[in-house]
Design an enzyme around this catalytic site. Structure first.
Site, PDB file in Angstrom:
ATOM      1  N   GLU A 106      35.009  41.281  40.502  1.00 48.58           N
ATOM      2  CA  GLU A 106      35.102  40.619  41.885  1.00 48.58           C
ATOM      3  C   GLU A 106      33.641  39.926  42.280  1.00 48.58           C
ATOM      4  OE1 GLU A 106      38.139  42.640  44.781  1.00 48.58           O
ATOM      5  OE2 GLU A 106      36.430  44.166  44.023  1.00 48.58           O
ATOM      6  N   GLU A 126      41.553  49.321  40.414  1.00 48.39           N
ATOM      7  CA  GLU A 126      41.643  50.043  41.629  1.00 48.39           C
ATOM      8  C   GLU A 126      42.865  50.798  41.754  1.00 48.39           C
ATOM      9  OE1 GLU A 126      38.283  47.269  42.079  1.00 48.39           O
ATOM     10  OE2 GLU A 126      40.383  47.275  41.175  1.00 48.39           O
TER      11      GLU A 126
END
Length: 696
Positions: A106, A126
């Site tokens: 990210e 995640e």
């Protein structure tokens, strides 16, 4: 102390991430990145910024050491760091090598440009923690790699080689050369060509049939995710990248992330993540304890277990000497290993070259002398102390000094086995679970004399052969089989009280177990438990308890291998069929012991069976057989099919409430005819209940 260094390379500022071991994005590193970007922005001589890690890690994402601490959410958060980079008046280039995952990816997506080494891998994992990417990953990734590729990556959490993505907009360049010089060259090019400050957030997701694809994906993901809400939440967040402006899509992502953080499923997965790492730590064995080199392994026994154990080492490229006492048994064992590899070849999981290479590492033998130069030998012979004695006395005479002598015993006293040698410090238990080449769990049994370097070597070796190791002290059954005995006893007593095996199995499978206790018994072989009961009854006659399974075994019903056990089986079919003969046997057992059957609810089945596990797990921790409660969870999740979404029996007790578990155990113990010793709450459990504390 800063977790990043700032240096100038002509007109390019280089921010080097330096937060070992994986460049986790902890508070200090986040602060250092922001400080570096701000310093570059205020320096007239700087024209561009390069953000780089090391060869092994750009960044592994969030710093797990800050989980659950105030630092995790302290400013600057990762969202703030990315916002700072996007608003930089000078181009920021992410230079990606090694592993780039989670918040690390990210962060790279928030940069204006990206360059990667061809050997790097990227991921947004995640979902494996029951979460979704929370810093824009679900919104930015589809904008650069496309909807389908992004969704597959986010829903699976799998690592993807950079080479698979080199033709997408994720990377401006993919290089084989040294990364920093290539990144500096890209920075100069970006400035000289006036490429500006492109932001991923300003791109659009180009997918002409987006809604049709998303609907197909909803059906597929929904069917596969079952008890876990995160995959569908990931999908809806990714869908927002198509239908909504970036800020609105990021709001959907953030709301999904916060909602998932509160789910018991995410708590369970995060618990497992931390527990697996904790299991590798032994309080009195320092992390820097020297280990012994394991270049060659011996395995005694070429049966199902011995062959499976051998395959673990062959798969890791470690030569194996496999010993049997009879030529036909040895030939059969080698043939089984080859057949297993040939099955993998047919499925495309193995190449012919690798098959040949692995078989070439296997040295079958009938002579103990061939074990004279092995660094580790593991016996996988019959589970009887006299047989173990013969084997270990022989190993003691033929194995070189410093060789580790390991037993695969599942219940026997390792200290007694070690006493058969003149080197008890070199003896350890390595309890593999069947099938040993498939099951992930490895119980490392520590004897009274087991040397610390032997223990450290065993834990390191477990990682080499891709096993999840848990250390156990010595007791009858160690952690897993000691607990499963209590679980099985609770299930058996429910059948005697009025349930049938199929009702017990169905209730526990609905709870989430991979297999109920009676189906599991038939799969493992009822004769195994029968032999253990006979041994224990001989050792402690006063504690002997009659068991319905004894009558089944006396009738030759050993489970699937004989076509009948608690269930019957049609030849060539492993589907368990309820058998009237078993029902009649149970009725006769009840009559012989004066039991009037009663109705048993599914709720009672779950309560008794699972709480029996919890109570015995508490005793195991209290006695120091397991170092921590989470070790018990890891054993039961990886070796006995406990539902992953519940996080293990000890975490389940935490979530139900220790006080409630204790009250239930006391109630059961007070019932007429109850086994009071069995159901009395463990002292540790009672202490936690009184203090309103938890196991984990």
């Amino acid at each position: 102390m800063s977790s990043a260094s700032y240096s100038l390379h002509g007109p390019v500022a280089v921010i080097t991430l330096d937060n070992p071991p994986v460049n986790g994005l902890g508070l200090a590193l986040r602060q250092a990145i922001v400080a570096g970007v701000d310093a570059a922005a205020s320096d007239p001589a700087v024209q561009a910024v390069v953000l780089i890690g090391n060869e092994r890690f750009f960044s592994g994402g969030a710093d797990v050491r800050e989980f659950g601490t105030p630092k995790a959410m302290q400013e600057p958060t990762l969202l703030t760091v990315i916002r700072t980079i996007e608003r930089s008046p000078k181009p920021v280039i992410a230079a990606v090598s090694g592993v780039c995952m989670g918040g690390g990816l990210e962060l790279a997506l928030g940069c204006h440009f990206r360059i990667a080494h061809t050997e790097a891998t990227v991921a947004l994992p995640e979902v494996k923690l029951g979460l979704l990417p929370g810093a824009g990953g679900t919104q930015r990734l589809p904008r650069v790699v496309g909807l389908e590729t992004a969704l597959n990556m986010i829903v699976s959490g799998a690592q993807v080689p950079v080479t698979q993505l080199k033709d997408t907009a994720l990377f401006d360049e993919v290089v084989t050369s040294e990364l920093l010089p290539a990144a500096l060259a890209l920075a100069h090019k970006v400035v000289s060509e006036g490429r500006g400050l492109p932001r991923v957030r300003d791109r659009q997701v180009n997918e002409p049939n987006a809604e049709a694809f998303l609907q197909f994906a909803r059906n597929t993901v929904g069917a596969m995710s079952k008890q876990f809400p995160a995959p569908l939440k990931c999908l809806e967040a990714v869908a927002a990248s198509v239908s909504k402006p970036f800020d609105e899509g990021q709001k959907v992502e953030r709301e999904g992330f916060l909602a998932l953080m509160q789910t018991p499923e995410s708590r369970a997965l995060r618990h497992v993540f931390a527990a697996e790492r904790a299991a590798s730590k032994i309080s009195d064995v320092p992390a820097d304890t020297p280990t012994r080199a394991i270049a060659k392994v011996g395995v005694i026994g070429a049966g199902t277990m011995g062959g499976g154990i051998a395959m673990n080492f062959l798969n890791a490229g470690i030569p194996v000497v496999m010993l049997e006492t009879k030529a036909e048994a040895l030939e059969r064992g080698v043939g089984t290993i080859r057949k297993n590899y040939e099955n993998s070849l047919k499925k495309g999981k193995l190449t012919q070259d690798k098959l040949d290479a692995r078989m070439a590492l296997l040295q079958p033998t009938l002579d103990y002398a061939d074990l004279s130069d092995v660094d580790l030998v593991i016996e996988a012979v019959f589970e009887e102390m006299g047989v173990k004695q013969q084997v270990f006395e022989k190993l003691d005479s033929v194995c070189k000094p410093g060789a580790i002598l390991a037993s695969n015993t599942s219940t026997l006293d390792l200290n007694q086995i070690a006493a058969f040698t003149k080197r008890p410090q070199d003896v350890v238990g390595l309890h593999f679970f069947s099938p040993a080449n498939v099951m992930r769990l490895l119980e490392v049994v520590r004897g009274e004399a087991t040397a610390k370097d032997v223990l450290a070597t065993s834990m390191k070796l477990a990682k080499t052969i891709k096993k999840q190791a848990v250390v156990s002290g010595v007791c009858d059954g160690f952690i897993g089989n000691r607990m499963v005995a209590r679980y099985g006893q609770a299930a058996h007593d429910l059948v005697v009280a009025g349930a049938l095996p199929q009702q017990v199995d169905k209730a526990l499978e609905k709870f989430g177990f991979a297999m109920g206790p009676f189906r599991m018994g038939d799969l493992a072989g009822l004769d195994i438990g029968w032999a253990i009961r006979k041994r224990r009854n001989a050792e402690a006659p006063a504690e002997a308890k009659p068991n319905v399974a004894d009558a089944l075994c006396e009738a030759g019903r050993f489970g699937q291998k004989t076509g009948a056990g608690w269930y019957r089986y049609i030849p060539g079919n492993r589907v368990a069929q309820p058998d009237p003969v078993v029902a009649e046997t149970i009725v006769a057992f009840r009559a012989a012991h004066g039991v009037t059957p009663r109705a048993i609810s599914d709720e009672e089945i779950i309560e008794r069976c699972v709480y029996a596990l919890v109570n015995e797990g508490a005793r195991i921790v209290e006695e120091g057989i397991a170092e921590r409660a989470s070790d018990v969870d890891i054993v039961y999740l990886n070796g006995y099919g406990f539902p992953l979404h519940r996080g293990g029996p000890m975490l389940y007790a935490d979530q139900v409430g220790i006080v409630n578990v204790e009250r239930a155990l006391k109630r059961i113990a007070a019932e007429p005819g109850a086994d009071v010793a069995f159901w009395t709450p463990a002292a540790l459990l009672s202490r936690l209940a009184a203090a309103n504390e938890t196991f984990n």
